[in-house]
Write an enzyme that holds these catalytic residues in place. Structure first.
Site, PDB file in Angstrom:
ATOM      1  N   TYR A 153     -12.519  62.298 -68.937  1.00 19.72           N
ATOM      2  CA  TYR A 153     -11.191  61.657 -68.936  1.00 19.72           C
ATOM      3  C   TYR A 153     -11.162  60.463 -67.977  1.00 19.72           C
ATOM      4  CZ  TYR A 153      -5.992  61.630 -68.639  1.00 19.72           C
ATOM      5  OH  TYR A 153      -4.648  61.309 -68.666  1.00 19.72           O
ATOM      6  N   LYS A 157     -10.358  56.679 -69.153  1.00 15.91           N
ATOM      7  CA  LYS A 157      -9.185  55.968 -68.617  1.00 15.91           C
ATOM      8  C   LYS A 157      -9.610  54.742 -67.802  1.00 15.91           C
ATOM      9  CE  LYS A 157      -5.888  58.534 -70.342  1.00 15.91           C
ATOM     10  NZ  LYS A 157      -4.998  58.002 -71.392  1.00 15.91           N
TER      11      LYS A 157
END
Ligand code: CAA
Ligand code: NAP
Length: 246
Positions: A153, A157
């Site tokens: 993640y 991101k």
């Protein structure tokens, strides 16, 4: 003047719903994207209608380029060209890297990062040709500082930030802005999926002493989508209760 059309991916989720509402309240025709066959779609539409909103829906899988291409074609023919795009759809598959399997990596990179290419690619050219556009990418505080248990993640991101800054330069002269929002912990289903004791320990580190609300993110999206935000581009806007300052 006709209303501007805003497309919000993952528009029926926790942040997505608040972003749709904030954009509608600032005068946009809002199209909420959801996965094809998303079961609670009708319930979401009925609930938001009862609250006074008149959202349109566009089904499409943001992890699939062709699905995004046909979704945007349908929006253009039935509603109009997309003036504002909020790349908001995302998932987590947390786990320590030493235990992380390839499927956890692939799912998060595909849905959180490839999706931004898949949808933006369908609309950016039109925005540039018309001389006005807004792309708002939802990153995360964890893409900036990194997070234990989120190698996948955090990578996705962080990738969104580089993407936003590159594209921002390419379309800056065309009246199109591209910005990223990096929210801290906001109380949605995504965060509520964290084990309670881990969640409590995270909240204890937030200087504001609480998680954020989806409405706080919606308000920032409405600002970035506005005319007055036309000089802000390539920016990363932190909204995290002081969890990470730099
Ligand atoms: N820093 C250092 N050590 C940590 C740590 C941290 N942040 N978090 C956990 N640890 C340690 C634990 O103390 C534990 O140590 P011991 O083995 O010595 O006891 C060890 O790591 C294992 O921890 P868990 O028992 O929690 O391990 P687990 O395998 O059950 O769970 C995890 C691992 C899934 C990563 C879990 O810790 C977790 O959910 N962490 C939160 C991750 C997170 O913040 N996700 C955000 C989701 S919401 C979101 O992503 C939105 C957004 O953008 C903000
Ligand atoms: P959420 O409530 O789980 O919403 C995520 C939405 O994305 C859901 O509507 C989900 O649909 C949709 N989605 C998932 N895969 C999709 C796909 N392939 N195609 C289309 N839609 C898809 O989570 P949230 O908290 O609102 O998160 C929204 C965004 O904010 C995410 O990008 C997240 O990473 C980011 N963010 C959240 C926080 C936070 O603290 N909540 C902080 C920083 C950043 P389904 O429900 O059908 O799966």
């Amino acid at each position: 003047m006709s209303k501007k059309v805003a497309l919000v991916t993952g528009g029926m989720g926790g942040l997505g719903t608040a972003i749709c509402k904030a954009l509608a309240q600032s005068g946009h025709t809002v199209v909420a994207n959801c996965l094809p066959g998303f079961p609670p779609k009708d319930e979401w539409l009925a609930r938001t209608k009862a609250e006074g909103f008149d959202f349109r829906v566009a089904e499409g899988d943001v992890s699939d380029f062709d699905s995004c291409a046909s979704m945007v074609k349908r929006i253009e023919s039935e509603i109009g060209p997309v003036d504002v795009l909020v790349n908001n759809a995302g998932i987590t598959r947390d786990g320590m890297f030493r235990k992380m399997d390839k499927s956890q990596w692939d799912a998060v990179l595909t849905i959180n990062l490839d999706s931004v290419f898949n949808v933006t690619r369908q609309v950016l050219e039109g925005m540039a040709e018309r001389g006005w556009g807004r792309v708002i990418n939802i990153s995360s505080v964890n893409g900036i500082k990194g997070q234990f248990g989120q190698a996948n993640y955090s990578a996705a991101k962080a990738g969104i930030l580089g993407f936003s800054k590159a594209i921002a330069q390419e379309v800056a002269k065309k009246g199109v802005t591209v910005n990223a929002i990096a929210p801290g912990y906001i109380a949605t289903d995504m965060v509520m999926a964290i084990k309670q004791e881990v969640r409590d320990s995270i909240t204890a580190t937030i200087p504001a002493g609480r998680m954020g609300t989806p409405e706080e993110i919606g308000g920032l999206c409405a600002y970035l989508a506005s005319d007055i935000a036309g000089y802000m581009t390539g920016a990363t806007l932190n909204i995290n209760g002081g969890l990470h300052m730099y």
